[in-house]
Design an enzyme around this catalytic site. Sequence first.
Site, PDB file in Angstrom:
ATOM      1  N   SER A  42      10.662  50.030   5.048  1.00 60.72           N
ATOM      2  CA  SER A  42       9.718  51.040   5.385  1.00 60.72           C
ATOM      3  C   SER A  42       9.110  51.974   4.714  1.00 60.72           C
ATOM      4  O   SER A  42       9.981  52.641   4.328  1.00 60.72           O
ATOM      5  CB  SER A  42      10.149  50.397   6.900  1.00 60.72           C
ATOM      6  OG  SER A  42       8.839  51.374   7.190  1.00 60.72           O
ATOM      7  N   TYR A  78      13.130  54.524  14.607  1.00 62.23           N
ATOM      8  CA  TYR A  78      13.148  53.808  12.728  1.00 62.23           C
ATOM      9  C   TYR A  78      13.153  53.890  11.825  1.00 62.23           C
ATOM     10  O   TYR A  78      14.183  53.359  11.208  1.00 62.23           O
ATOM     11  CB  TYR A  78      12.488  53.134  14.041  1.00 62.23           C
ATOM     12  CG  TYR A  78      11.404  52.145  13.110  1.00 62.23           C
ATOM     13  CD1 TYR A  78      11.875  50.655  12.863  1.00 62.23           C
ATOM     14  CD2 TYR A  78       9.812  52.034  12.115  1.00 62.23           C
ATOM     15  CE1 TYR A  78      10.581  49.649  12.412  1.00 62.23           C
ATOM     16  CE2 TYR A  78       9.705  51.509  10.452  1.00 62.23           C
ATOM     17  CZ  TYR A  78       9.604  49.626  10.685  1.00 62.23           C
ATOM     18  OH  TYR A  78       9.910  48.857  10.069  1.00 62.23           O
TER      19      TYR A  78
HETATM   20  P1  NAP Z   1       7.762  40.266  13.696  1.00 58.93           P
HETATM   21  O1  NAP Z   1       7.313  39.895  13.413  1.00 58.93           O
HETATM   22  O2  NAP Z   1       8.371  41.274  14.643  1.00 58.93           O
HETATM   23  O3  NAP Z   1       8.934  39.851  13.065  1.00 58.93           O
HETATM   24  C1  NAP Z   1      10.567  40.317  12.740  1.00 58.93           C
HETATM   25  C2  NAP Z   1      11.691  38.934  13.536  1.00 58.93           C
HETATM   26  O4  NAP Z   1      12.674  38.987  13.470  1.00 58.93           O
HETATM   27  C3  NAP Z   1      11.693  37.936  14.618  1.00 58.93           C
HETATM   28  O5  NAP Z   1      11.050  36.812  14.666  1.00 58.93           O
HETATM   29  C4  NAP Z   1      12.124  38.328  15.320  1.00 58.93           C
HETATM   30  O6  NAP Z   1      12.463  38.114  16.751  1.00 58.93           O
HETATM   31  C5  NAP Z   1      13.731  39.288  14.404  1.00 58.93           C
HETATM   32  N1  NAP Z   1      14.993  39.251  14.273  1.00 58.93           N
HETATM   33  C6  NAP Z   1      14.633  40.716  15.540  1.00 58.93           C
HETATM   34  N2  NAP Z   1      16.405  41.045  16.381  1.00 58.93           N
HETATM   35  C7  NAP Z   1      16.482  40.276  15.735  1.00 58.93           C
HETATM   36  C8  NAP Z   1      18.027  39.521  15.528  1.00 58.93           C
HETATM   37  N3  NAP Z   1      19.170  40.449  16.446  1.00 58.93           N
HETATM   38  N4  NAP Z   1      18.921  39.222  14.997  1.00 58.93           N
HETATM   39  C9  NAP Z   1      18.112  37.418  14.493  1.00 58.93           C
HETATM   40  N5  NAP Z   1      17.035  37.953  14.132  1.00 58.93           N
HETATM   41  C10 NAP Z   1      16.410  38.785  14.799  1.00 58.93           C
HETATM   42  O7  NAP Z   1       8.286  41.638  12.379  1.00 58.93           O
HETATM   43  P2  NAP Z   1       7.728  41.973  11.165  1.00 58.93           P
HETATM   44  O8  NAP Z   1       6.517  42.406  11.224  1.00 58.93           O
HETATM   45  O9  NAP Z   1       7.841  40.539  10.384  1.00 58.93           O
HETATM   46  O10 NAP Z   1       8.356  42.800  10.400  1.00 58.93           O
HETATM   47  C11 NAP Z   1       9.578  42.397   9.169  1.00 58.93           C
HETATM   48  C12 NAP Z   1      10.594  43.267   8.614  1.00 58.93           C
HETATM   49  O11 NAP Z   1       9.667  43.806   8.125  1.00 58.93           O
HETATM   50  C13 NAP Z   1      11.182  43.931  10.390  1.00 58.93           C
HETATM   51  O12 NAP Z   1      12.673  44.928   9.503  1.00 58.93           O
HETATM   52  C14 NAP Z   1      10.311  45.347   9.517  1.00 58.93           C
HETATM   53  O13 NAP Z   1      10.567  46.945  10.115  1.00 58.93           O
HETATM   54  C15 NAP Z   1       9.730  45.836   8.459  1.00 58.93           C
HETATM   55  N6  NAP Z   1       8.155  46.541   8.170  1.00 58.93           N
HETATM   56  C16 NAP Z   1       7.136  45.749   9.113  1.00 58.93           C
HETATM   57  C17 NAP Z   1       6.257  46.474   8.142  1.00 58.93           C
HETATM   58  C18 NAP Z   1       4.818  45.960   9.189  1.00 58.93           C
HETATM   59  O14 NAP Z   1       4.274  46.742   9.390  1.00 58.93           O
HETATM   60  N7  NAP Z   1       4.479  44.730   9.886  1.00 58.93           N
HETATM   61  C19 NAP Z   1       5.986  47.349   7.650  1.00 58.93           C
HETATM   62  C20 NAP Z   1       7.365  48.269   7.361  1.00 58.93           C
HETATM   63  C21 NAP Z   1       8.716  47.328   7.728  1.00 58.93           C
HETATM   64  P3  NAP Z   1      12.061  37.612  17.988  1.00 58.93           P
HETATM   65  O15 NAP Z   1      10.701  37.774  18.279  1.00 58.93           O
HETATM   66  O16 NAP Z   1      12.689  36.550  18.590  1.00 58.93           O
HETATM   67  O17 NAP Z   1      12.839  39.524  19.219  1.00 58.93           O
END
Ligand code: NAP
Length: 251
Positions: free
Chosen positions: A142, A155
């Site tokens: 991130s 985080y």
């Molecule tokens: P998201 O929409 O919340 O998706 C995250 C997914 O991970 C969800 O489907 C969640 O399942 C799953 N998850 C959570 N805990 C888990 C576990 N213990 N075992 C297996 N699966 C699990 O988030 P996103 O925005 O797509 O983010 C994806 C990645 O990108 C993350 O690592 C995040 O930190 C990183 N990121 C995102 C952004 C952004 O702006 N969106 C920016 C920088 C980095 P549940 O829904 O069932 O909890």
Amino acid sequence: MFDLSGKTALVTGSGRGIGLVLARGLAKAGARVAVNDLRDDIVGAARETLRRDGIEAAGAAFDVTDREAVREGIDRLERDVAPLDILVNNAGIHRRAPLAEMSAEDWRLVIETNLTSAFLVGQRAVRGMIARRSGKIINICSLNCELPRPSIGNYAAAKGGLVLLTRSMTVEWARHNIQINGIAPGYILTEMTKPLYEDPEKNAWIIGRTPAERWGRPEELVGAAVFLASAEADFVNGHVLFVDGGMRVAL
Ligand code: NAP
């Protein structure tokens, strides 16, 4: 170039959001993909979404923070689907609170889900990669791995640790012809960031602070992932590629 035909990829936390889009992108580049999330029904729904796009994905529901579940999940995939060539450690969560008030549980949960999981899943997947002398691991970091904000100390610490885990994996596993790299997204429109873009003040701050003057879309991370998963990145080791609209380079 960037052809992933014949390769098998697992994307953790790919029930929705960035993970699901990366799974689709890797499949469109030719890979056989496996989606992962916490529950069978979420994995089933993600597979169904991909099926509607003409992609037959495999699935494995397991909690990436549970060592035993990780072992079982990876072993089952490798036995029933194919040995893993590509692992994307994408699962992640937020639990926002000022550090002075943050509960130990919110600290632990975020460190385990965003950092320890990459160690656990990476450690299990790398065994076969070492034996086959080939593999790619992509850790979804991130922008906050370098630049924290108030209320996300857990985080930021986890993502900063993930960068050093990426480098640590590299110093130990690069000699086995395994490339480990990271992608550091800026602000991307997903469920995770909903509390930010639905808040007019925070939304305006993000757009104003990003040189590109907009949010990113999950699809804009696909090119970076396909590149790092491909043979074209066979000499790219321990790198973190920022995909952030320029936010990291602006004051
Ligand atoms: P998201 O929409 O919340 O998706 C995250 C997914 O991970 C969800 O489907 C969640 O399942 C799953 N998850 C959570 N805990 C888990 C576990 N213990 N075992 C297996 N699966 C699990 O988030 P996103 O925005 O797509 O983010 C994806 C990645 O990108 C993350 O690592 C995040 O930190 C990183 N990121 C995102 C952004 C952004 O702006 N969106 C920016 C920088 C980095 P549940 O829904 O069932 O909890």
